[in-house]
Design a protein around this motif. Structure first.
Motif, PDB file in Angstrom:
ATOM      1  N   TRP A  17      21.586  20.935  -0.789  1.00 41.38           N
ATOM      2  CA  TRP A  17      22.836  21.807   0.260  1.00 41.38           C
ATOM      3  C   TRP A  17      24.611  21.094  -0.850  1.00 41.38           C
ATOM      4  N   LEU A  18      24.219  20.323  -0.963  1.00 41.20           N
ATOM      5  CA  LEU A  18      24.806  19.205  -1.614  1.00 41.20           C
ATOM      6  C   LEU A  18      25.141  19.591  -2.941  1.00 41.20           C
ATOM      7  N   PRO A  19      26.746  19.336  -3.390  1.00 39.90           N
ATOM      8  CA  PRO A  19      26.894  19.252  -5.033  1.00 39.90           C
ATOM      9  C   PRO A  19      25.759  18.947  -5.995  1.00 39.90           C
ATOM     10  N   LYS A  20      25.694  19.142  -7.175  1.00 41.55           N
ATOM     11  CA  LYS A  20      24.774  18.404  -8.079  1.00 41.55           C
ATOM     12  C   LYS A  20      25.067  17.255  -7.958  1.00 41.55           C
ATOM     13  N   ALA A  21      26.389  16.762  -8.632  1.00 40.05           N
ATOM     14  CA  ALA A  21      26.704  15.642  -9.546  1.00 40.05           C
ATOM     15  C   ALA A  21      26.994  14.518  -7.754  1.00 40.05           C
ATOM     16  N   VAL A  22      27.176  15.299  -6.347  1.00 42.55           N
ATOM     17  CA  VAL A  22      26.975  14.374  -5.271  1.00 42.55           C
ATOM     18  C   VAL A  22      25.502  14.249  -4.867  1.00 42.55           C
ATOM     19  N   LYS A  23      25.066  15.017  -5.013  1.00 41.46           N
ATOM     20  CA  LYS A  23      23.093  14.668  -4.830  1.00 41.46           C
ATOM     21  C   LYS A  23      22.382  13.921  -5.730  1.00 41.46           C
ATOM     22  N   ASN A  24      22.931  13.996  -7.050  1.00 43.86           N
ATOM     23  CA  ASN A  24      22.529  12.686  -8.913  1.00 43.86           C
ATOM     24  C   ASN A  24      23.230  11.681  -8.124  1.00 43.86           C
ATOM     25  N   LYS A  41      16.949   1.028 -20.588  1.00 44.11           N
ATOM     26  CA  LYS A  41      17.853   1.917 -19.585  1.00 44.11           C
ATOM     27  C   LYS A  41      18.428   3.576 -20.081  1.00 44.11           C
ATOM     28  N   PRO A  42      17.484   4.342 -19.289  1.00 44.20           N
ATOM     29  CA  PRO A  42      17.577   5.896 -19.923  1.00 44.20           C
ATOM     30  C   PRO A  42      19.244   6.175 -20.553  1.00 44.20           C
ATOM     31  N   ASP A  43      19.700   7.122 -20.850  1.00 48.02           N
ATOM     32  CA  ASP A  43      20.906   7.400 -22.013  1.00 48.02           C
ATOM     33  C   ASP A  43      21.091   8.633 -21.265  1.00 48.02           C
ATOM     34  N   HIS A  44      20.443   9.568 -20.231  1.00 50.05           N
ATOM     35  CA  HIS A  44      20.330  10.635 -19.874  1.00 50.05           C
ATOM     36  C   HIS A  44      20.725  10.510 -18.398  1.00 50.05           C
ATOM     37  N   PRO A  45      21.746  11.854 -18.046  1.00 53.19           N
ATOM     38  CA  PRO A  45      21.503  12.087 -16.384  1.00 53.19           C
ATOM     39  C   PRO A  45      19.584  12.278 -15.821  1.00 53.19           C
ATOM     40  N   LEU A  46      19.753  11.379 -14.050  1.00 54.64           N
ATOM     41  CA  LEU A  46      18.704  12.055 -14.046  1.00 54.64           C
ATOM     42  C   LEU A  46      18.032  12.715 -13.636  1.00 54.64           C
ATOM     43  N   LEU A  47      18.548  14.398 -13.691  1.00 55.53           N
ATOM     44  CA  LEU A  47      17.891  14.884 -13.924  1.00 55.53           C
ATOM     45  C   LEU A  47      17.635  15.712 -14.692  1.00 55.53           C
ATOM     46  N   GLY A  48      18.541  15.338 -16.524  1.00 52.31           N
ATOM     47  CA  GLY A  48      18.337  16.001 -16.849  1.00 52.31           C
ATOM     48  C   GLY A  48      16.583  15.872 -18.423  1.00 52.31           C
TER      49      GLY A  48
END
Length: 425
Positions: free
Chosen positions: A226-233, A254-261
Motif C-alpha cells: 500500500w506504500l508508494p514504491k519509493a517509500v517501500k523500497n 556494493k550493489p549499483d542498482h535499486p533494491l528491486l532493480g
C-alpha cells in the motif's frame, strides 16, 4: 469445443490444464516427456530436465506460492522443500482430475503452424496430431547458459543444472560463479564438505534473509504494497541494513542498482558462512589458465572444480528458431502470455517474478481460457502495449538475459486480475 495442446506438465502446465477444464473446454491434451508431473521440481540424482538439488527449498513462502484455489497444507514448511512440492503438484493433479488428459513419456518434437488457425504437432511416438490452440509451458530453467572467459579451465567445469548434492565436492577446492539464488545455495551446500569454496560475482547484489522480524520476507514485503514504491523500497533497505549490515563487512561489492532493480537473493546462510570463513567472496573473473583462475582485481587462485550458476536460456526446442526465438533480447508478448501475431499461441509461466511463478501462471491460464471461450479480447493497440511493457522492464530492471521476463509479483497479479475483470466489448 476447440482442441488444445499443452506442452509440459510442470507447475504451469497442470494449472493451465485445470483452468481449461474448469472453463468447460474438454478437448485438452497435455504432452509431458517425463513420467510424472512437477517439471523442474522432480528431483533426481541423475542430471536431466530438473535443476533442483537434494536440499532445495523454494525461496518464496508457501502463502505466496500456492495456487489460487488450492492451498498448501498447514503442515508444510514456510519455505517448502522439493519433496513437499512434488507431493503438492501430484495432489493438485489428482484433485482436479488432470491425470487422464496427460500423456506421459510423450514429447512434442516439432510444433508447426498450419495456415493461420491450426497447429501440427510431431510426437515422439511417430504420430502427428492437429490442434486449434497451443499453450507452451515447457519451463525456462533447464537449458544452461555458460559464461565466456578467455583461456581454458582444465579442472572439472559444470553448470549448476548438474549440481545434485555436495558429495562429489568433498575435500576439493571449488569456485562457484554467479550471484543469484542458485549460486548462493550451492556455495552454502558445498562449503559444508569442500576444502575451500569461493564465490565469484560480477557485481554487487542484495542479500535478503528468508525471515525478517519472524516473518517470511515476501509476505512482509506484500504487507507494504500500500506504500508508494519509493517509500517501500526505502523502508525495506533500512530493514535490510539493520538485519545484515553493510556488504563491505563481508567483502562483497556494493550493489549499483535499486533494491528491486534485479532479482533479489533470498538466502540466510551465505553471509553467515562468509563471516565464518567457509566461503570467500571474489570479484569477476578475468581469465582461466589451467586450474588457475585470474580475477579482475589482480588476485589468482587454483581450483579443482568450477560450478557455473549463470542462468538459463529461454528455449523452445519444438519451434524452428526462425519462427520464435526468445533466447536473447526482449520477450514481445502481451501480459507475458499472448503473441501479438498468432492468436492461437499462448505462453504460461514464462516469467521471472519477484515472488513465485505458480499463482501467476494460474491467473494467466484463467485469462487464456477466457480468450479461447470468446469472453476476453486483446487490445487493438497490442503492439504499443507490448513495447511499453518492454520499456518498463528496461527501466526498472537490470539489462541481463534473466530480466527479460522479470515481473513484480504483486504488480503482475494485479494486472492479470484487472484483465480478468474486464467484460468483452
Amino acid at each position: 469445443m476447440p482442441g488444445i495442446a499443452i506442452i509440459g506438465a510442470g507447475p504451469s502446465g497442470i494449472t493451465a490444464a485445470k483452468n481449461m477444464l474448469q472453463a468447460g473446454i474438454q478437448d485438452v491434451v497435455v504432452f509431458e516427456k517425463s513420467d510424472q508431473v512437477g517439471g523442474n521440481w522432480v528431483y533426481s540424482e541423475e542430471p536431466g530436465h530438473s535443476s533442483v538439488f537434494e536440499t532445495t527449498h523454494i525461496i518464496s513462502s508457501k502463502a505466496l506460492s500456492q495456487y489460487l484455489d488450492y492451498p498448501m497444507p498447514d503442515s508444510y514448511a514456510e519455505y517448502p522443500s522439493h519433496e513437499e512440492l512434488r507431493q503438492y503438484f501430484n495432489d493438485y493433479t489428482d484433485h482436479f482430475n488432470l491425470r487422464g488428459i496427460i500423456r506421459f513419456n510423450t514429447e512434442v518434437i516439432q510444433a508447426e503452424l498450419q495456415g493461420t488457425d491450426q497447429w501440427k504437432l510431431d510426437i515422439s511416438d511417430g504420430t502427428t496430431e492437429v490442434f486449434d490452440h497451443l499453450i507452451v509451458c515447457n519451463g525456462h530453467h533447464w537449458n544452461p547458459r555458460f559464461p565466456k572467459y578467455p583461456g581454458k579451465f582444465t579442472g572439472e567445469y559444470i553448470h549448476s543444472h548438474d549440481f545434485k548434492n555436495n558429495k562429489p565436492f568433498e575435500g576439493k577446492r571449488v569456485l562457484v560463479i554467479g550471484g543469484g539464488n542458485s549460486a548462493c545455495d550451492i556455495a552454502v551446500e558445498t562449503c559444508r564438505v569442500a576444502d575451500h569454496v569461493s564465490i565469484s560475482m560480477r557485481r554487487g547484489y542484495y542479500f535478503v534473509p528468508k525471515f525478517i522480524m519472524g516473518k517470511p520476507v515476501d509476505t512482509l514485503n506484500g504487507g507494504m504494497e500500500w506504500l508508494p514504491k519509493a517509500v517501500k523500497n526505502l523502508g525495506f533497505k533500512i530493514l535490510l541494513k539493520l538485519s545484515v549490515g553493510g556488504y563491505q563487512d563481508y567483502g562483497l561489492q556494493k550493489p549499483d542498482h535499486p533494491l528491486l532493480g534485479a532479482h533479489p537473493v533470498v538466502n540466510s546462510e551465505l553471509l553467515y558462512f562468509i563471516k565464518h570463513g567457509k566461503i570467500e567472496a571474489r570479484v569477476d573473473i578475468e581469465k582461466f589458465d589451467g586450474k588457475t583462475v585470474y580475477f579482475t582485481n589482480g588476485s589468482t587462485e587454483d581450483f579443482d572444480t568450477i560450478i557455473a550458476a549463470t542462468g538459463y536460456k529461454i528455449t523452445f526446442p519444438f519451434f524452428d528458431e526462425s519462427f520464435i526465438d526468445f533466447s536473447e533480447g526482449s520477450v514481445p508478448l502481451y501480459k507475458k502470455v499472448f503473441h501479438p501475431e498468432i492468436p492461437n499461441l499462448f505462453f504460461v509461466g514464462l516469467i521471472q517474478p519477484l515472488g513465485c511463478i505458480w499463482p501467476l501462471a494460474d491467473a494467466q491460464s484463467q485469462l487464456v481460457a477466457r480468450f479461447i471461450k470468446g469472453n476476453y479480447q486483446l487490445p487493438e493497440n497490442i503492439h504499443q502495449q507490448i513495447e511499453a511493457d518492454i520499456n518498463k522492464i528496461r527501466k526498472n530492471f537490470m539489462n541481463t538475459p534473466r530480466h527479460s521476463v522479470e515481473v513484480d509479483y504483486h504488480e503482475h497479479m494485479a494486472e492479470l486480475k484487472k484483465e480478468l475483470g474486464k467484460q468483452k466489448r
